[in-house]
Scaffold this motif. Structure first.
Motif, mmCIF file in Angstrom:
data_model
loop_
_atom_site.group_PDB
_atom_site.id
_atom_site.type_symbol
_atom_site.label_atom_id
_atom_site.label_comp_id
_atom_site.label_asym_id
_atom_site.label_seq_id
_atom_site.Cartn_x
_atom_site.Cartn_y
_atom_site.Cartn_z
ATOM 1 N N GLN A 1 0.842 -1.191 0.000
ATOM 2 C CA GLN A 1 0.000 0.000 0.000
ATOM 3 C C GLN A 1 0.881 1.246 0.000
ATOM 4 N N VAL A 2 0.656 2.097 -0.980
ATOM 5 C CA VAL A 2 1.448 3.322 -1.084
ATOM 6 C C VAL A 2 0.996 4.319 -0.025
ATOM 7 N N GLN A 3 1.973 4.929 0.623
ATOM 8 C CA GLN A 3 1.663 5.913 1.648
ATOM 9 C C GLN A 3 2.683 7.037 1.610
ATOM 10 N N LEU A 4 2.204 8.256 1.739
ATOM 11 C CA LEU A 4 3.063 9.432 1.848
ATOM 12 C C LEU A 4 2.750 10.105 3.171
ATOM 13 N N VAL A 5 3.777 10.352 3.971
ATOM 14 C CA VAL A 5 3.578 10.943 5.289
ATOM 15 C C VAL A 5 4.471 12.168 5.419
ATOM 16 N N GLU A 6 3.831 13.321 5.574
ATOM 17 C CA GLU A 6 4.570 14.568 5.726
ATOM 18 C C GLU A 6 4.867 14.856 7.190
ATOM 19 N N SER A 7 5.915 15.629 7.399
ATOM 20 C CA SER A 7 6.245 16.115 8.739
ATOM 21 C C SER A 7 7.032 17.408 8.603
ATOM 22 N N GLY A 8 7.159 18.104 9.717
ATOM 23 C CA GLY A 8 7.975 19.310 9.749
ATOM 24 C C GLY A 8 7.207 20.614 9.798
ATOM 25 N N GLY A 9 5.907 20.569 9.582
ATOM 26 C CA GLY A 9 5.124 21.795 9.638
ATOM 27 C C GLY A 9 4.994 22.293 11.072
ATOM 28 N N GLN A 10 5.016 23.609 11.233
ATOM 29 C CA GLN A 10 4.863 24.205 12.556
ATOM 30 C C GLN A 10 4.632 25.697 12.443
ATOM 31 N N LEU A 11 4.465 26.326 13.577
ATOM 32 C CA LEU A 11 4.324 27.783 13.627
ATOM 33 C C LEU A 11 5.716 28.405 13.577
ATOM 34 N N VAL A 12 5.883 29.372 12.691
ATOM 35 C CA VAL A 12 7.176 30.032 12.536
ATOM 36 C C VAL A 12 6.942 31.526 12.300
ATOM 37 N N GLN A 13 7.885 32.340 12.707
ATOM 38 C CA GLN A 13 7.761 33.780 12.494
ATOM 39 C C GLN A 13 8.128 34.147 11.062
ATOM 40 N N ALA A 14 7.571 35.230 10.593
ATOM 41 C CA ALA A 14 7.912 35.731 9.265
ATOM 42 C C ALA A 14 9.423 35.904 9.155
ATOM 43 N N GLY A 15 9.963 35.505 8.022
ATOM 44 C CA GLY A 15 11.398 35.559 7.801
ATOM 45 C C GLY A 15 12.107 34.275 8.169
ATOM 46 N N GLY A 16 11.391 33.377 8.815
ATOM 47 C CA GLY A 16 11.984 32.126 9.264
ATOM 48 C C GLY A 16 12.046 31.065 8.179
ATOM 49 N N SER A 17 12.531 29.888 8.576
ATOM 50 C CA SER A 17 12.712 28.775 7.654
ATOM 51 C C SER A 17 12.160 27.505 8.268
ATOM 52 N N LEU A 18 11.793 26.589 7.396
ATOM 53 C CA LEU A 18 11.363 25.260 7.810
ATOM 54 C C LEU A 18 11.808 24.260 6.764
ATOM 55 N N ARG A 19 12.024 23.027 7.201
ATOM 56 C CA ARG A 19 12.224 21.949 6.251
ATOM 57 C C ARG A 19 11.098 20.946 6.427
ATOM 58 N N LEU A 20 10.337 20.774 5.381
ATOM 59 C CA LEU A 20 9.277 19.780 5.376
ATOM 60 C C LEU A 20 9.832 18.479 4.807
ATOM 61 N N SER A 21 9.398 17.376 5.383
ATOM 62 C CA SER A 21 9.838 16.065 4.945
ATOM 63 C C SER A 21 8.632 15.230 4.532
ATOM 64 N N CYS A 22 8.870 14.327 3.605
ATOM 65 C CA CYS A 22 7.821 13.399 3.173
ATOM 66 C C CYS A 22 8.446 12.024 3.053
ATOM 67 N N ALA A 23 7.913 11.091 3.819
ATOM 68 C CA ALA A 23 8.365 9.710 3.767
ATOM 69 C C ALA A 23 7.398 8.906 2.924
ATOM 70 N N ALA A 24 7.909 8.309 1.866
ATOM 71 C CA ALA A 24 7.085 7.508 0.960
ATOM 72 C C ALA A 24 7.326 6.031 1.222
ATOM 73 N N SER A 25 6.298 5.248 1.149
ATOM 74 C CA SER A 25 6.434 3.819 1.380
ATOM 75 C C SER A 25 5.474 3.067 0.477
ATOM 76 N N GLY A 26 5.696 1.787 0.358
ATOM 77 C CA GLY A 26 4.824 0.945 -0.445
ATOM 78 C C GLY A 26 5.458 0.498 -1.741
ATOM 79 N N ARG A 27 6.362 1.282 -2.271
ATOM 80 C CA ARG A 27 7.120 0.914 -3.460
ATOM 81 C C ARG A 27 8.211 1.942 -3.663
ATOM 82 N N THR A 28 9.034 1.746 -4.691
ATOM 83 C CA THR A 28 10.106 2.684 -5.006
ATOM 84 C C THR A 28 9.554 3.827 -5.837
ATOM 85 N N PHE A 29 9.989 5.051 -5.505
ATOM 86 C CA PHE A 29 9.483 6.224 -6.190
ATOM 87 C C PHE A 29 10.518 6.921 -7.053
#
Length: 129
Positions: free
Chosen positions: A1-29
């Motif tokens: 079963q293919v699944q995509l799971v995001e993480s890394g979202g949060q509250l941040v102040q203007a001018g800031g940075s974030l790294r969002l991640s996505c873990a894919a599973s179920g097959r090779t992408f």
């Protein structure tokens, strides 16, 4: 079963940075296009960035919405079935739920939500002014 799971979202102040991640599973992408869309409250879902192989080129081309070009960077780690979205210089207009996507869109549909077969559940990014 293919699944995509995001993480890394949060509250941040203007001018800031974030790294969002996505873990894919179920097959090779590695052969798929992978990317990110976002949806802000009361607005339609919009394209953010994508990574796709074009033709027989082993390298990946990247695509960005005009609103994020120069501030966001998409990258992928095929060995671990991961895709990332590095964001910087965030502003309140970037506030949205960010979705990871995977699929095989033709090049003219890379920026279209209908080009992708798989979607994650989303991660919330909130940028305060």
């Amino acid at each position: 079963q293919v699944q995509l799971v995001e993480s890394g979202g949060q509250l941040v102040q203007a001018g800031g940075s974030l790294r969002l991640s996505c873990a894919a599973s179920g097959r090779t992408f590695s052969g798929d296009a992978m990317g990110w869309f976002r949806q802000a409250p009361g607005k339609e879902r919009e394209f953010v960035a994508a990574s796709r192989r074009n033709g027989g080129n082993p390298n990946y081309s990247t695509y960005y919405a005009d609103s994020v070009r120069g501030r966001f960077t998409i990258s992928r780690d095929n060995a671990n079935n991961m895709v990332y979205l590095q964001t910087m210089s965030l502003n309140p207009a970037d506030t949205a739920v960010y979705y990871c996507v995977a699929g095989s869109p033709p090049i003219w549909m890379v920026t279209s939500s209908t080009g992708y077969d798989y979607w994650g559940q989303g991660t919330q990014v909130t940028v305060s002014s």
